[in-house]
Design an enzyme around this catalytic site. Sequence first.
Site, mmCIF file in Angstrom:
data_model
loop_
_atom_site.group_PDB
_atom_site.id
_atom_site.type_symbol
_atom_site.label_atom_id
_atom_site.label_comp_id
_atom_site.label_asym_id
_atom_site.label_seq_id
_atom_site.Cartn_x
_atom_site.Cartn_y
_atom_site.Cartn_z
ATOM 1 N N ASP A 8 1.075 -0.835 -0.029
ATOM 2 C CA ASP A 8 -0.229 0.138 0.199
ATOM 3 C C ASP A 8 0.462 1.207 -0.216
ATOM 4 O OD1 ASP A 8 -2.088 2.176 -0.003
ATOM 5 O OD2 ASP A 8 -2.935 0.800 1.604
ATOM 6 N N ASP A 103 -3.571 2.904 -5.699
ATOM 7 C CA ASP A 103 -2.533 2.353 -4.823
ATOM 8 C C ASP A 103 -2.099 1.191 -3.856
ATOM 9 O OD1 ASP A 103 -3.881 3.035 -2.418
ATOM 10 O OD2 ASP A 103 -2.736 4.347 -1.687
ATOM 11 N N GLU A 104 -3.026 0.353 -3.754
ATOM 12 C CA GLU A 104 -2.659 -0.536 -3.672
ATOM 13 C C GLU A 104 -3.318 -2.418 -3.890
ATOM 14 O OE1 GLU A 104 -5.472 -1.427 -0.081
ATOM 15 O OE2 GLU A 104 -6.103 0.327 -0.620
HETATM 16 MG MG LIG Z 1 -2.191 4.053 0.372
#
Ligand SMILES: [Mg+2]
Length: 396
Positions: A8, A103-104
Amino acid sequence: MRTILHIDLDAFFVSVEQGRNPSLKGKPVIVGGDPEGRGVVAAASYEARAAGVRSGMPAAMARRLCPEAAFLRGDGYLYLRASERFFSIVRRYSPVVEAASVDEAYADLTGLQRLMGHPVEIAVRIRDETRATLGLESSLGLAANKLVAKVGSATAKPNGLAMVRPGYEAAFLAPQGLERLPGIGPGIRQKLTMFNIRRIGQLAALDPVLLEETFGRVGRLLHQRANGRDDRPVVSHRAPPPSVGREITFPEDTVDAPLLESVLYRLTEKAAGSLRREGLEARTVTLKLRYADFVTCSRSATLPSPTDLDPVLYEALLPLFRRLFVRRVAVRLIGVSLSRLVGGPRQLGLFEDRRLERLRRLYKGIDAVRERFGFHALTLGRSVARPPAGDTGAAA
Ligand SMILES: [Mg+2]
């Protein structure tokens, strides 16, 4: 036994902005609010979070909490490109990578040891390469399943690594607050708080029969998750489609033109909302009709300039519908697709028209409310028909 990595990126939007403008590093930065204090915070740097700023908070409140923060409007196209580069790094280390959000990522590292090294080594190499090539920090969680890996990376933030050994899942989760357990909505959490359940371990210890009586099928899932059990596979996705679409199959075929037009508006609203979330604009609109006899036709139109605004898109789609809806046959399905997508002119700052700018602000607010409270929380004038059953909002 599986080995799953959850990686993440830390404060993703803010970190991308700091990469572009290093003078923002180490300072309170807020993305998503505008200088007049309208809109909602999309992301905040750790310095701004220390002052109490959270994403989803009205920008005006964020400004009161942290008046010295730099407010940035955000640049969806730039974030999307950074995100793509991030995923292409992760994919070099594992063939099975799932984008959990922009974003992960989940990466299945099972069986890669001989080829790539120990999972911790692989994870650290992904993080190092992400930092070296993108200048972005990330947090890592390693575990035997997705759930525990995700909670792991959350506890490791920022810039840490948590590895949970097989067999220790429940023990690892037990002391954590309920808000750490993915999939528990505010409604369920409120109910559990009424029973004085605040930690994951307390939930894990509850009688599964009682949980199922209280929450139905979700109750059984809660019991499994709180005990650290999760069989979900890591699912690789292809690159995002070059178009955004929405379609609805009606529970009963219809010839009702006003109904069809208002459903068309709803579909346009939904598709345009997806565009705005990605910071994209469409140059081409396509309308699709399928009749009761399964004849399907579609028509496209090209806009004079790309846009992400519902009314502009609808203005182009409505004439297509009126031209297509000429057969005296009931309609079974109606669909909208937006294509030839480009990054928005907001970045270019060209030809900003006042009316469009006002509309854009309005829609940004609407999107934020919809995100928090569900799509039906806000509907504009046009879209008044009750949603037909079977409206799954599925991408076309
Ligand atoms: Mg993040």
